[in-house]
Design a protein around this motif. Structure first.
Motif, PDB file in Angstrom:
ATOM      1  N   THR A  74      25.014  -3.631  25.089  1.00  0.00           N
ATOM      2  CA  THR A  74      25.807  -2.745  25.957  1.00  0.00           C
ATOM      3  C   THR A  74      26.082  -1.399  25.297  1.00  0.00           C
ATOM      4  OG1 THR A  74      27.991  -3.524  25.201  1.00  0.00           O
ATOM      5  CG2 THR A  74      26.909  -4.768  26.970  1.00  0.00           C
ATOM      6  N   SER A  78      21.827   4.129  28.372  1.00  0.00           N
ATOM      7  CA  SER A  78      21.454   3.840  29.756  1.00  0.00           C
ATOM      8  C   SER A  78      22.443   2.900  30.422  1.00  0.00           C
ATOM      9  CB  SER A  78      20.047   3.232  29.813  1.00  0.00           C
ATOM     10  OG  SER A  78      19.972   2.080  28.991  1.00  0.00           O
ATOM     11  N   TYR A  79      23.163   2.110  29.631  1.00  0.00           N
ATOM     12  CA  TYR A  79      24.184   1.217  30.191  1.00  0.00           C
ATOM     13  C   TYR A  79      25.581   1.816  30.088  1.00  0.00           C
ATOM     14  CZ  TYR A  79      27.192  -2.773  31.060  1.00  0.00           C
ATOM     15  OH  TYR A  79      28.182  -3.598  31.568  1.00  0.00           O
ATOM     16  N   TYR A  80      25.994   2.222  28.884  1.00  0.00           N
ATOM     17  CA  TYR A  80      27.410   2.593  28.722  1.00  0.00           C
ATOM     18  C   TYR A  80      27.768   3.887  29.443  1.00  0.00           C
ATOM     19  CZ  TYR A  80      26.417   5.991  24.921  1.00  0.00           C
ATOM     20  OH  TYR A  80      25.965   7.059  24.164  1.00  0.00           O
ATOM     21  N   HIS A  83      28.645   2.306  32.821  1.00  0.00           N
ATOM     22  CA  HIS A  83      29.558   1.172  32.921  1.00  0.00           C
ATOM     23  C   HIS A  83      30.502   1.009  31.727  1.00  0.00           C
ATOM     24  CE1 HIS A  83      26.863   0.028  36.182  1.00  0.00           C
ATOM     25  NE2 HIS A  83      25.850   0.108  35.340  1.00  0.00           N
ATOM     26  N   GLY A  85      30.436   0.424  27.354  1.00  0.00           N
ATOM     27  CA  GLY A  85      29.936  -0.676  26.532  1.00  0.00           C
ATOM     28  C   GLY A  85      31.005  -1.223  25.607  1.00  0.00           C
ATOM     29  N   GLN A 261      14.470  -3.202  28.255  1.00  0.00           N
ATOM     30  CA  GLN A 261      15.863  -3.232  28.717  1.00  0.00           C
ATOM     31  C   GLN A 261      16.300  -1.849  29.186  1.00  0.00           C
ATOM     32  OE1 GLN A 261      18.891  -4.788  25.976  1.00  0.00           O
ATOM     33  NE2 GLN A 261      20.328  -3.266  26.761  1.00  0.00           N
ATOM     34  N   ASP A 262      15.975  -0.825  28.414  1.00  0.00           N
ATOM     35  CA  ASP A 262      16.394   0.538  28.728  1.00  0.00           C
ATOM     36  C   ASP A 262      15.804   1.010  30.053  1.00  0.00           C
ATOM     37  OD1 ASP A 262      17.842   2.892  27.861  1.00  0.00           O
ATOM     38  OD2 ASP A 262      15.906   3.830  27.534  1.00  0.00           O
ATOM     39  N   THR A 265      17.438  -0.815  32.958  1.00  0.00           N
ATOM     40  CA  THR A 265      18.823  -0.383  33.159  1.00  0.00           C
ATOM     41  C   THR A 265      18.870   0.987  33.827  1.00  0.00           C
ATOM     42  OG1 THR A 265      19.457  -1.611  31.172  1.00  0.00           O
ATOM     43  CG2 THR A 265      21.049  -0.036  32.022  1.00  0.00           C
ATOM     44  N   VAL A 273      21.324  -5.279  34.910  1.00  0.00           N
ATOM     45  CA  VAL A 273      22.691  -4.757  34.878  1.00  0.00           C
ATOM     46  C   VAL A 273      23.703  -5.902  34.943  1.00  0.00           C
ATOM     47  CG1 VAL A 273      24.390  -3.338  36.092  1.00  0.00           C
ATOM     48  CG2 VAL A 273      22.033  -2.515  35.837  1.00  0.00           C
ATOM     49  N   LEU A 276      23.893  -7.595  31.549  1.00  0.00           N
ATOM     50  CA  LEU A 276      24.655  -6.827  30.565  1.00  0.00           C
ATOM     51  C   LEU A 276      26.153  -6.847  30.875  1.00  0.00           C
ATOM     52  CD1 LEU A 276      22.188  -3.846  30.074  1.00  0.00           C
ATOM     53  CD2 LEU A 276      22.728  -5.635  28.404  1.00  0.00           C
ATOM     54  N   HIS A 277      26.509  -6.844  32.160  1.00  0.00           N
ATOM     55  CA  HIS A 277      27.923  -6.988  32.527  1.00  0.00           C
ATOM     56  C   HIS A 277      28.487  -8.290  31.941  1.00  0.00           C
ATOM     57  CE1 HIS A 277      27.877  -3.492  34.909  1.00  0.00           C
ATOM     58  NE2 HIS A 277      27.742  -4.003  36.127  1.00  0.00           N
TER      59      HIS A 277
END
Length: 381
Positions: A74, A78-80, A83, A85, A261-262, A265, A273, A276-277
């Protein structure tokens, strides 16, 4: 290398001479003038590079490798950035070392898994060294930089982030500048993520710089919050003593697994997604388990974490890793995971039956690496 916690002090030898009262002033004056004349002549004749007393002394830096204890994955932008991390990481008493000093050569000498001799920074093939020298404006050319590590790269322990923080710390020492761990981590992230476009996260650089067993929150605005885990010394000692880490014998670069993964995402792939949540939630529950002293729950959460981590990529595991994991669970492990992006490296297990688990893993031919926690982070020795 000397002991990691040794107190190092530079020593300077001093000599003193007294006046015996018997030497004549004229003799002393003549002798001093003669010495000055000889020194001046030698200075004119000697090339500048041979004046060793002008060279800065050897600088040695050390930066810890790491293991993730919850929430890994996370920390990628691309995720944090969408959303937020969250993860827990622990710095290990296994290290990357970087040394640097000036030389009488009119070139840069770089020693890592390869050897480079270059005149200009732009000629350097090693991307992190090249960009770190550019960023800190250390131009050389009469410098030598050497890197070595307790454990090879490509094993999932965050070696590139540790190397980047260590090199930057050494370069700042070379320039006689102090740097805060947060700034050090951000500079390393800038090089690897923004400049070199590596599809990686921020945890490796941050845990290397800060050390300890540390909680990180990666915020949507790219800022990072860091604090130590609020657990008693007894709990941290028990955690350290209840972990077993063994090598799978497979080595790989994290980029291929992380790129998958990147990419997924970035395109808001629902399965990735959602995965990762849930992993972020597991990280938060893992923190609660550690801070409440309920390490049995932490072990079970590691098992749940691994089950979800394997779903991210077909490259995450293989039949041998699955077989060794099952063997561990049958012999006293409460949970475990493959450290890092996946595909190889090290398996980490939590157990309350360490002797039994160790015997089973050794019987399968796996090599254990002693795991201790480092509480100093990146430092100059």
């Amino acid at each position: 290398m000397t002991a990691p916690h040794a107190n190092r002090r530079s020593r300077r030898a001093w000599t003193a001479g007294g006046d015996s009262g018997t030497a004549r002033l004229s003799y002393a004056t003549t002798a001093a003038a003669s010495r000055r004349s000889r020194s001046a002549t030698a200075a004119r004749l000697a090339p500048a590079a041979s004046r060793w007393q002008d060279f800065r002394a050897l600088i040695i830096g050390r930066s810890p490798l790491r293991v993730s204890l919850g929430g890994g994955g996370t920390d990628l932008p691309s995720y944090y950035r969408e959303h937020g991390g969250f993860l827990i990481a622990a710095a290990m008493t296994k290290y990357v070392y970087v040394s640097m000093h000036e030389t009488p050569l009119s070139e840069m000498l770089l020693r890592y898994s390869q050897i480079e001799r270059v005149k200009e920074i732009s000629e350097i093939r090693h991307p992190i060294i090249r960009e770190a020298l550019q960023l800190t404006d250390v131009r050389g050319p009469n410098i030598e930089i050497t890197s070595m590590a307790d454990i090879p790269s490509g094993t999932g322990l965050g070696s590139s982030g540790s190397f980047a923080t260590c090199l930057l710390k050494v370069l700042h020492k070379f320039k006689r500048q102090n740097i805060h761990p947060r700034e050090l981590a951000e500079m390393a992230c800038h090089i690897e993520i923004e400049v070199l476009k590596e599809p990686i996260g921020k945890q490796d650089q941050y845990i290397a710089a800060f050390g300890g067993v540390t909680v990180f929150e990666f915020n949507r605005d790219d800022s990072v919050s860091a604090r130590p885990v609020r657990a008693s010394a007894d709990t941290l000692d028990l955690l350290e003593d209840s972990l077993i880490m063994v090598s799978t014998g497979f080595y790989r670069a994290a980029g291929q697994v992380l790129k998958e993964q990147d990419d997924r995402t970035r395109t808001a792939d629902p399965a990735m997604v959602s995965n990762l949540h849930y992993v972020k939630e597991l990280g938060q529950r893992s923190l609660e388990a550690i801070e409440s002293g309920n390490l049995t729950d932490l072990g079970r959460l590691m098992d749940e974490h691994w089950a979800h981590k394997k779903k991210r990529s077909s490259l995450m595991s293989n039949p041998d890793i699955d077989r060794w994991y099952a063997l561990a669970m049958e012999n006293g492990a409460l949970g475990g995971k493959l450290i890092g992006a996946g595909g190889g490296g090290f398996l980490l297990f939590y157990t309350e039956q360490k002797g039994r688990l160790r015997h089973a893993l050794r019987g399968a031919g796996l090599v254990e690496v002693n795991l201790g926690f480092d509480y100093e982070g990146t430092k100059i020795l």
